[in-house]
Design a protein around this motif. Sequence first.
Motif, PDB file in Angstrom:
ATOM      1  N   GLU A 177       0.906  -1.223  -0.058  1.00 58.76           N
ATOM      2  CA  GLU A 177      -0.017   0.009  -0.077  1.00 58.76           C
ATOM      3  C   GLU A 177       0.947   1.187   0.013  1.00 58.76           C
ATOM      4  O   GLU A 177       0.618   2.267  -0.625  1.00 58.76           O
ATOM      5  CB  GLU A 177      -0.929  -0.180   1.323  1.00 58.76           C
ATOM      6  N   LYS A 178       1.956   1.341   0.697  1.00 58.23           N
ATOM      7  CA  LYS A 178       2.724   2.331   0.774  1.00 58.23           C
ATOM      8  C   LYS A 178       3.651   2.579  -0.443  1.00 58.23           C
ATOM      9  O   LYS A 178       3.985   3.611  -0.738  1.00 58.23           O
ATOM     10  CB  LYS A 178       3.937   2.312   1.853  1.00 58.23           C
ATOM     11  N   LEU A 179       4.028   1.432  -1.091  1.00 58.31           N
ATOM     12  CA  LEU A 179       4.970   1.497  -2.365  1.00 58.31           C
ATOM     13  C   LEU A 179       4.099   1.363  -3.488  1.00 58.31           C
ATOM     14  O   LEU A 179       4.640   1.117  -4.602  1.00 58.31           O
ATOM     15  CB  LEU A 179       5.867   0.583  -2.324  1.00 58.31           C
ATOM     16  N   LYS A 180       2.708   1.305  -3.917  1.00 63.72           N
ATOM     17  CA  LYS A 180       1.880   0.897  -4.894  1.00 63.72           C
ATOM     18  C   LYS A 180       2.311   1.775  -5.902  1.00 63.72           C
ATOM     19  O   LYS A 180       1.990   1.516  -7.186  1.00 63.72           O
ATOM     20  CB  LYS A 180       0.493   0.807  -4.445  1.00 63.72           C
ATOM     21  N   ASP A 181       2.540   3.232  -5.795  1.00 61.11           N
ATOM     22  CA  ASP A 181       2.830   4.285  -6.820  1.00 61.11           C
ATOM     23  C   ASP A 181       4.325   4.036  -7.102  1.00 61.11           C
ATOM     24  O   ASP A 181       4.560   4.942  -8.070  1.00 61.11           O
ATOM     25  CB  ASP A 181       2.381   5.517  -6.266  1.00 61.11           C
ATOM     26  N   LYS A 182       5.035   3.389  -6.648  1.00 60.57           N
ATOM     27  CA  LYS A 182       6.444   3.561  -6.817  1.00 60.57           C
ATOM     28  C   LYS A 182       7.179   2.019  -7.352  1.00 60.57           C
ATOM     29  O   LYS A 182       8.187   2.060  -7.987  1.00 60.57           O
ATOM     30  CB  LYS A 182       7.325   3.950  -5.506  1.00 60.57           C
ATOM     31  N   VAL A 183       6.325   0.917  -6.726  1.00 59.83           N
ATOM     32  CA  VAL A 183       7.113  -0.182  -7.195  1.00 59.83           C
ATOM     33  C   VAL A 183       5.945  -1.003  -7.765  1.00 59.83           C
ATOM     34  O   VAL A 183       4.874  -1.435  -7.123  1.00 59.83           O
ATOM     35  CB  VAL A 183       7.681  -1.107  -5.887  1.00 59.83           C
ATOM     36  N   PRO A 184       5.960  -1.472  -8.853  1.00 55.15           N
ATOM     37  CA  PRO A 184       5.025  -2.736  -9.754  1.00 55.15           C
ATOM     38  C   PRO A 184       5.026  -3.833  -8.897  1.00 55.15           C
ATOM     39  O   PRO A 184       6.018  -4.283  -8.736  1.00 55.15           O
ATOM     40  CB  PRO A 184       5.330  -2.670 -11.258  1.00 55.15           C
ATOM     41  N   PHE A 185       3.737  -4.407  -8.944  1.00 51.07           N
ATOM     42  CA  PHE A 185       3.739  -5.833  -8.103  1.00 51.07           C
ATOM     43  C   PHE A 185       2.633  -6.674  -8.713  1.00 51.07           C
ATOM     44  O   PHE A 185       1.776  -6.309  -9.228  1.00 51.07           O
ATOM     45  CB  PHE A 185       3.656  -5.567  -6.614  1.00 51.07           C
ATOM     46  N   CYS A 186       2.860  -7.833  -8.500  1.00 54.41           N
ATOM     47  CA  CYS A 186       1.686  -8.877  -8.843  1.00 54.41           C
ATOM     48  C   CYS A 186       1.729  -9.911  -7.640  1.00 54.41           C
ATOM     49  O   CYS A 186       2.682 -10.521  -7.027  1.00 54.41           O
ATOM     50  CB  CYS A 186       2.136  -9.772 -10.195  1.00 54.41           C
ATOM     51  N   ILE A 187       0.410 -10.102  -6.942  1.00 59.44           N
ATOM     52  CA  ILE A 187      -0.047 -11.023  -6.039  1.00 59.44           C
ATOM     53  C   ILE A 187      -0.858 -12.304  -6.722  1.00 59.44           C
ATOM     54  O   ILE A 187      -1.466 -12.172  -7.549  1.00 59.44           O
ATOM     55  CB  ILE A 187      -0.822 -10.477  -5.032  1.00 59.44           C
ATOM     56  N   MET A 188      -0.112 -13.417  -6.279  1.00 65.32           N
ATOM     57  CA  MET A 188      -0.837 -14.567  -6.992  1.00 65.32           C
ATOM     58  C   MET A 188      -1.277 -15.442  -5.909  1.00 65.32           C
ATOM     59  O   MET A 188      -0.664 -15.785  -4.822  1.00 65.32           O
ATOM     60  CB  MET A 188       0.131 -15.291  -7.828  1.00 65.32           C
ATOM     61  N   THR A 189      -2.219 -16.320  -6.267  1.00 62.70           N
ATOM     62  CA  THR A 189      -2.808 -17.320  -5.401  1.00 62.70           C
ATOM     63  C   THR A 189      -3.596 -18.301  -6.139  1.00 62.70           C
ATOM     64  O   THR A 189      -4.222 -17.887  -6.976  1.00 62.70           O
ATOM     65  CB  THR A 189      -3.503 -16.726  -4.231  1.00 62.70           C
ATOM     66  N   ALA A 190      -3.733 -19.635  -5.391  1.00 64.52           N
ATOM     67  CA  ALA A 190      -4.786 -20.561  -6.055  1.00 64.52           C
ATOM     68  C   ALA A 190      -6.020 -20.434  -5.306  1.00 64.52           C
ATOM     69  O   ALA A 190      -7.149 -20.936  -5.751  1.00 64.52           O
ATOM     70  CB  ALA A 190      -4.013 -21.842  -6.241  1.00 64.52           C
ATOM     71  N   THR A 191      -5.725 -20.235  -3.994  1.00 62.32           N
ATOM     72  CA  THR A 191      -6.909 -20.248  -3.096  1.00 62.32           C
ATOM     73  C   THR A 191      -7.169 -18.923  -2.281  1.00 62.32           C
ATOM     74  O   THR A 191      -6.321 -18.852  -1.391  1.00 62.32           O
ATOM     75  CB  THR A 191      -6.875 -21.637  -2.137  1.00 62.32           C
ATOM     76  N   ILE A 192      -8.288 -18.377  -2.460  1.00 64.58           N
ATOM     77  CA  ILE A 192      -8.485 -17.256  -1.663  1.00 64.58           C
ATOM     78  C   ILE A 192      -9.997 -17.020  -1.706  1.00 64.58           C
ATOM     79  O   ILE A 192     -10.679 -17.309  -2.796  1.00 64.58           O
ATOM     80  CB  ILE A 192      -7.787 -15.972  -2.211  1.00 64.58           C
ATOM     81  N   SER A 193     -10.601 -16.304  -0.529  1.00 64.95           N
ATOM     82  CA  SER A 193     -12.009 -16.163  -0.473  1.00 64.95           C
ATOM     83  C   SER A 193     -12.097 -14.780  -1.359  1.00 64.95           C
ATOM     84  O   SER A 193     -11.528 -13.938  -1.718  1.00 64.95           O
ATOM     85  CB  SER A 193     -12.293 -15.861   0.974  1.00 64.95           C
ATOM     86  N   GLU A 194     -13.598 -14.928  -1.751  1.00 67.70           N
ATOM     87  CA  GLU A 194     -14.034 -13.560  -2.330  1.00 67.70           C
ATOM     88  C   GLU A 194     -13.976 -12.508  -1.631  1.00 67.70           C
ATOM     89  O   GLU A 194     -13.769 -11.424  -2.084  1.00 67.70           O
ATOM     90  CB  GLU A 194     -15.356 -13.867  -2.796  1.00 67.70           C
ATOM     91  N   GLU A 195     -14.223 -12.688  -0.326  1.00 64.98           N
ATOM     92  CA  GLU A 195     -14.128 -11.265   0.671  1.00 64.98           C
ATOM     93  C   GLU A 195     -12.670 -10.872   0.747  1.00 64.98           C
ATOM     94  O   GLU A 195     -12.462  -9.655   0.732  1.00 64.98           O
ATOM     95  CB  GLU A 195     -14.467 -11.833   1.978  1.00 64.98           C
ATOM     96  N   LYS A 196     -11.691 -11.735   0.795  1.00 65.55           N
ATOM     97  CA  LYS A 196     -10.328 -11.096   0.673  1.00 65.55           C
ATOM     98  C   LYS A 196      -9.729 -10.669  -0.501  1.00 65.55           C
ATOM     99  O   LYS A 196      -9.117  -9.473  -0.349  1.00 65.55           O
ATOM    100  CB  LYS A 196      -9.275 -12.374   1.559  1.00 65.55           C
ATOM    101  N   ILE A 197     -10.039 -11.234  -1.554  1.00 65.28           N
ATOM    102  CA  ILE A 197      -9.670 -10.629  -2.828  1.00 65.28           C
ATOM    103  C   ILE A 197     -10.183  -9.363  -3.121  1.00 65.28           C
ATOM    104  O   ILE A 197      -9.468  -8.522  -3.706  1.00 65.28           O
ATOM    105  CB  ILE A 197      -9.973 -11.696  -3.908  1.00 65.28           C
ATOM    106  N   ASP A 198     -11.535  -9.178  -2.818  1.00 65.53           N
ATOM    107  CA  ASP A 198     -12.175  -7.841  -3.102  1.00 65.53           C
ATOM    108  C   ASP A 198     -11.389  -6.714  -2.069  1.00 65.53           C
ATOM    109  O   ASP A 198     -11.239  -5.642  -2.385  1.00 65.53           O
ATOM    110  CB  ASP A 198     -13.740  -8.032  -2.481  1.00 65.53           C
ATOM    111  N   TYR A 199     -11.254  -7.093  -0.814  1.00 65.78           N
ATOM    112  CA  TYR A 199     -10.685  -6.182   0.155  1.00 65.78           C
ATOM    113  C   TYR A 199      -9.089  -5.793  -0.390  1.00 65.78           C
ATOM    114  O   TYR A 199      -8.927  -4.553  -0.378  1.00 65.78           O
ATOM    115  CB  TYR A 199     -10.520  -6.829   1.539  1.00 65.78           C
TER     116      TYR A 199
END
Length: 782
Positions: A177-199
């Motif tokens: 969150e602090k670096l999102k405008d400075k550092v490109p990133f990709c988060i990956m997962t095979a299993t995650i709840s709809e609530e968490k991914i939306d958050y």
Amino acid sequence: MNIEDYYLKVKSGQGVKGFKPFRYQKEVAEAILNGENVILQAPTGAGKTLASIMPFIIANEENMNFPKKLIYSTPRRTLVNSLYEDIKDEIDEGKFDGSYNVTIQTGEKKEDRYFNGDIIFTTFDQSLSSALSMPISLSNRLGNINVAAVLSSYLIFDEFHLFDLEASYTTTVLMLEKLKDKVPFCIMTATISEEKIDYLADKLDAKVIRADKPEYLKDIVTQKGKERRVFIEENSLDAEKIIKLHNQIGTTTDDSSKKSIVMCNRVDNAQKIYEGIKKLAGNEVDDILLIHSRFLDKDRKEKEDKIKRYFPKDNKESNVILVSTQVIEVGIDITSHIMHTEISTVDSFLQRIGRCARYRNEKGEVYVYDVLNEGDRKYLPYNEEATLKTFEALKEINGNILTPELSQKIIDRVYSEETDIDAKANQRIEGTRNKFIKESWKLPDKKRFKDLIRDVVGCNIIIHPWIWDKCSPYNFESLSLSPWTLRKEVKEIRTETEDWLVKEVIERADDSEVKYTYQTIEADNIYPNNLYILNPNYFAYDERRGLLFNQSGNEFKMLSKENRELSYDEEYKEESYLEHIERMKEELPQLEREMSHAINLVKENFDLSDQNFKNIVEFTIWAHDLGKLQKGWQLAHQREKHDFVAHAKRTQKPPSHAGESFGIVLCLLEDFVFDYLAKDENIIDIVGKTIVSHHSLNIKGTVKYKITKKAINYLSNINRDFFIADELIEFINARGVDQRGIVDLLDDIRVIKTEQYLFYFILVRLLRLSDQRATKKLNEEV
């Protein structure tokens, strides 16, 4: 730019007729290259690793404004090893214009501790601890070197659902969150709840790509036709039943293989089941393998290679049983006919069964058991509530096929609908201020590792009788172990001997010549995240079974020379001050290229021209060792060719020099920033902090220092050889440096804002790595 063309350049793209990227892989590349950050959910075996890495390759091949370094972080060391080998092969055998140095860094495989590679595969505790200036594979005094490597990279976090909700999950989200405008990133997962991914999408302003949806799955050929049928067993794992079901695996003339995998939650359970199967199997099984976290890297590597030979989709002859813990839960590209697993949380469970019927049109059986352990904490290392909810949900589908849609329903049920686990995780993030990042940058403390990164509460151990002065204990093979397990074993051994069993490694905070001391301790003083030396008369290591207790064995070996920390050697070749700083300057172009993305941000934030930045870096290198020009420091070294040396054979212990360098140059630094650059005091603080902390992070003051007029004259003469700009040479020679004094560093250096820290970490990485590389080359010269 055609994304499909670049996929055809990787090794697998060249070897498969009609090869093309999946729809979701193209969308990931388009999003990242368009400046968006991505959260990717994709099933196991769907190619998400390549999907996340290709934007980096494309951007660099196209010479786009994008980081020149990629750090790929995962929770499991086995996954790191597997991905490193696979991607290195894909890229090394690919047909790209550029070359890419693919490296690996884990607690056991310390091959890139300074993150020097172009593409670095590592565990998340390595990358996060480096980002917070407390790298777990480096000593405290080297803690500031790797921060800039992380802040100037494209960051990939794989298997994000396995990050510790109490620590690393929160830390990673707040850092991004602090670096999102400075550092490109990709988060990956095979299993995650709809609530968490939306958050997460909302919190991080990231684009969500759901490759597990039907419209994407129909395009992913590896997912077609495979089935896993789940069977629930009320009892715990049983060696006799495992062998019986293994022998019943059906064979054909085309496929005579029999492949079974047994998954245990703890090392002790795995060792117990392994010994049971070995005892009962006789000649019915060709080979029985054991793998867990308590193997040294070379032995783990041999086991992983053997597993890959026995369990790939195209091995139609192997008759083998593998007993494992979570170490093969993710990433490793293997398949089996039958899996036996102790119950775990649904996200872990779904990852495990990804090693059963992994490929197109395969059919597999998964047997789920209660755990072998007893007591109130028997479901550790997993959340008990989520584990029991998972068991309940699986019992309802006993004997049925587990589909992707049903898997997602169980995830949502366990983490969102019937519990508030994900809601609490989100609340924890909202209730945590990200000030801990700056606090860690200011005063890094590895004791906070448990709170910020990993709550597995491990400690590192080295089996060795003693470690000599001036040698870093971080230069030895090591293993990670639960401190509570170590406490228990030490207490049992203590009843039989009065000999020393454990020594704690204590790192000195000052700039002393001896960096480490070793204190004998008892069981109750063993704590997480510390490094301990174990007596080889009572702790053993076996290549087949791993770490063993109350047995004697061989000591751990030193790492290869190229993977050790640099230590001060009394036989350093003689080198003048000018030769040293000139050699350092020669190392700058490569380092600046690696950090070019972050350097451009610094130039923008501080309104610096290219020449301004170059002048600041040159000034810092010129000034960082001025304390060595003290009369006492020079007299402590054998000088045969030069009046003023930066390195030479020591004849006695020299005075400290890092803080003194700052004191000597402080007034000139102020003039340089205010009058020559016409900038504000922030740059004074940044350069000052860099100079002070280029050997140790905790120097608070200086002793009285004095340099002679002869040294001042020497500086005036060499300045014309070192600096390029005539105007800067005249400015420095006219203003001069302080010849004597004493400085309270706490009153003179203030680095506060994120932008200031980014500049500081870039500058200190340039300084320290150019220093290391130049000195290493000098001493390797024949």
